[in-house]
Design an enzyme around this catalytic site. Structure first.
Site, mmCIF file in Angstrom:
data_model
loop_
_atom_site.group_PDB
_atom_site.id
_atom_site.type_symbol
_atom_site.label_atom_id
_atom_site.label_comp_id
_atom_site.label_asym_id
_atom_site.label_seq_id
_atom_site.Cartn_x
_atom_site.Cartn_y
_atom_site.Cartn_z
ATOM 1 N N PHE A 77 0.925 -1.159 -0.056
ATOM 2 C CA PHE A 77 -0.134 0.017 0.022
ATOM 3 C C PHE A 77 0.699 1.272 -0.071
ATOM 4 O O PHE A 77 0.566 2.110 -0.817
ATOM 5 C CB PHE A 77 -0.872 0.121 1.194
ATOM 6 C CG PHE A 77 -2.174 -0.828 1.075
ATOM 7 C CD1 PHE A 77 -2.452 -1.403 0.143
ATOM 8 C CD2 PHE A 77 -3.028 -1.035 2.203
ATOM 9 C CE1 PHE A 77 -3.542 -2.250 -0.048
ATOM 10 C CE2 PHE A 77 -4.033 -1.851 2.183
ATOM 11 C CZ PHE A 77 -4.386 -2.251 0.783
ATOM 12 N N HIS A 98 -5.326 -10.575 8.901
ATOM 13 C CA HIS A 98 -6.497 -10.068 8.041
ATOM 14 C C HIS A 98 -6.935 -10.946 7.091
ATOM 15 O O HIS A 98 -7.662 -10.839 6.109
ATOM 16 C CB HIS A 98 -5.973 -9.115 7.320
ATOM 17 C CG HIS A 98 -5.231 -7.849 8.095
ATOM 18 N ND1 HIS A 98 -4.261 -6.940 7.952
ATOM 19 C CD2 HIS A 98 -5.657 -7.587 9.460
ATOM 20 C CE1 HIS A 98 -4.241 -6.007 8.924
ATOM 21 N NE2 HIS A 98 -5.112 -6.327 9.928
ATOM 22 N N SER A 147 4.717 -1.040 7.469
ATOM 23 C CA SER A 147 4.693 0.480 7.917
ATOM 24 C C SER A 147 4.167 0.545 9.221
ATOM 25 O O SER A 147 4.404 1.677 9.916
ATOM 26 C CB SER A 147 3.813 1.154 6.904
ATOM 27 O OG SER A 147 2.419 0.949 7.095
HETATM 28 P P1 CNA Z 1 2.114 -0.979 3.725
HETATM 29 O O1 CNA Z 1 1.537 -0.081 4.743
HETATM 30 O O2 CNA Z 1 1.768 -0.969 2.424
HETATM 31 O O3 CNA Z 1 3.669 -1.134 4.250
HETATM 32 C C1 CNA Z 1 4.621 -1.960 3.502
HETATM 33 C C2 CNA Z 1 6.141 -1.466 4.061
HETATM 34 O O4 CNA Z 1 7.000 -2.424 3.609
HETATM 35 C C3 CNA Z 1 6.382 0.055 3.605
HETATM 36 O O5 CNA Z 1 6.920 0.405 4.927
HETATM 37 C C4 CNA Z 1 7.562 -0.465 2.784
HETATM 38 O O6 CNA Z 1 8.463 0.702 2.690
HETATM 39 C C5 CNA Z 1 7.975 -1.528 3.281
HETATM 40 N N1 CNA Z 1 8.581 -2.563 2.128
HETATM 41 C C6 CNA Z 1 8.087 -2.693 0.779
HETATM 42 N N2 CNA Z 1 8.727 -3.525 0.078
HETATM 43 C C7 CNA Z 1 9.918 -3.911 0.923
HETATM 44 C C8 CNA Z 1 10.889 -4.758 0.669
HETATM 45 N N3 CNA Z 1 11.152 -5.447 -0.365
HETATM 46 N N4 CNA Z 1 11.924 -4.973 1.782
HETATM 47 C C9 CNA Z 1 11.808 -4.127 2.820
HETATM 48 N N5 CNA Z 1 10.621 -3.464 3.351
HETATM 49 C C10 CNA Z 1 9.637 -3.231 2.057
HETATM 50 O O7 CNA Z 1 1.768 -2.635 4.383
HETATM 51 P P2 CNA Z 1 1.236 -2.965 5.959
HETATM 52 O O8 CNA Z 1 1.512 -4.568 5.715
HETATM 53 O O9 CNA Z 1 1.920 -2.498 6.765
HETATM 54 O O10 CNA Z 1 -0.056 -2.700 5.849
HETATM 55 C C11 CNA Z 1 -1.222 -3.413 6.256
HETATM 56 C C12 CNA Z 1 -2.136 -3.535 5.316
HETATM 57 C C13 CNA Z 1 -1.640 -3.951 3.966
HETATM 58 C C14 CNA Z 1 -2.742 -5.071 5.730
HETATM 59 O O11 CNA Z 1 -4.157 -4.877 5.893
HETATM 60 C C15 CNA Z 1 -2.629 -5.836 4.272
HETATM 61 O O12 CNA Z 1 -3.766 -6.917 4.245
HETATM 62 C C16 CNA Z 1 -2.504 -4.987 3.356
HETATM 63 N N6 CNA Z 1 -1.987 -5.462 2.109
HETATM 64 C C17 CNA Z 1 -1.574 -6.962 2.016
HETATM 65 C C18 CNA Z 1 -0.759 -7.474 0.897
HETATM 66 C C19 CNA Z 1 -0.499 -8.927 0.678
HETATM 67 O O13 CNA Z 1 -1.170 -9.759 1.383
HETATM 68 N N7 CNA Z 1 0.488 -9.061 -0.015
HETATM 69 C C20 CNA Z 1 -0.606 -6.450 -0.410
HETATM 70 C C21 CNA Z 1 -1.144 -5.250 -0.217
HETATM 71 C C22 CNA Z 1 -1.729 -4.929 1.023
#
Ligand code: CNA
Length: 239
Positions: A35, A121, A191
């Site tokens: 996100f 989730h 995040s």
């Molecule tokens: P977020 O808020 O999008 O944060 C992601 C974090 O990961 C950020 O701080 C980025 O800087 C960091 N990041 C991204 N790629 C990398 C990497 N390769 N190495 C190190 N750091 C990295 O996502 P959160 O999970 O914190 O937020 C929670 C939400 C997002 C949940 O409700 C999830 O369900 C939701 N979500 C899930 C998915 C999935 O299942 N793959 C995808 C998108 C969103």
């Protein structure tokens, strides 16, 4: 940076009860956008922010639009586990990892072989009819068009916790128990801005809280070790 990775390597070797707490950043290296990262869904052009579309109210009011976004951005075709998923599964097999606690809904930890996964989730792999409760797998959702309908005619809903819905209590309790008894807590690819999930970290009582994240988080001040590198590159170097 080299020195920090050496410290983490030593802590992993010494640990007997590792818990990993992760988020969307764990799966960006598998091709699933997060996100809030630089290529994240917040930086792409949609009529609504992802957290509006992925909310309970939006799902009920505009299921067609919800499913258009969901099929396009959440059900990423062909995504495979990466080095982080695989390393965590390896540690569990070796008996040194107690649990993975994830905010992700993509099922990639289980695809890598992890068994003890607290999916705070929910999961895109499970889907249920909102009326009769009949189960449908992810292929059913992928292959359907518009709003997927059960054989009884009602809407099928993914078993994911949408914004505005509450988390499963048993899942929270299990995750809290694991975090409270961890001797090494590695937090990565998140995040730490989504609650109540991020608040579970408060139950960690140890002095080895590691944050592996590309960007800053609100918990950086509490961390004992911070590594700001792509998580897959870091995990590929761990024992
Ligand atoms: P977020 O808020 O999008 O944060 C992601 C974090 O990961 C950020 O701080 C980025 O800087 C960091 N990041 C991204 N790629 C990398 C990497 N390769 N190495 C190190 N750091 C990295 O996502 P959160 O999970 O914190 O937020 C929670 C939400 C997002 C949940 O409700 C999830 O369900 C939701 N979500 C899930 C998915 C999935 O299942 N793959 C995808 C998108 C969103």
């Amino acid at each position: 940076m080299e020195e920090r990775i050496e410290t983490l390597k030593a802590w992993v070797r010494e640990a007997k009860r590792i818990v990993f707490f992760g988020g969307a950043g764990v799966s960006t290296e598998s091709g699933i956008p997060d996100f809030r990262g630089v290529d994240g869904l917040y930086h792409q052009k949609y009529a609504y922010p992802p957290e509006t579309i992925l909310s309970h109210d939006f799902f009920l009011r505009r299921p067609e639009e919800f499913y258009r976004f969901y099929r396009d951005k959440i059900l990423v075709q062909g995504a495979q586990p990466n080095a982080t998923h695989r390393k965590l599964a390896q540690w569990e097999q070796e008996g040194k990892l107690m649990a993975v606690v994830t905010q992700n809904i993509d099922g990639l930890h289980q695809a890598a072989g992890s068994k003890k996964v607290y999916e705070l989730h929910g999961s895109v792999l499970r889907n249920y009819c909102m009326d009769c409760g009949k189960f449908y797998d992810v292929d059913f959702i992928r292959e359907s068009s518009g709003v997927p309908r059960c054989s009884c005619g009602c809407t099928v809903k993914p078993d994911v916790v949408l914004y505005g819905e509450s988390l499963d209590q048993d899942c929270i309790l299990g995750a809290l128990h694991a975090i409270a008894s961890a001797d090494l807590l590695i937090v990565g690819g998140t995040s730490l801005s989504v609650y109540p999930a991020a608040g579970l970290l408060d139950d960690y009582r140890g002095n080895r809280l590691v944050l592996v994240n590309k960007s800053e988080t609100p918990r950086d001040a509490r961390a004992d070790l911070i590594i700001r590198e792509p998580i897959g590159q870091v995990f590929a170097q761990l024992p």
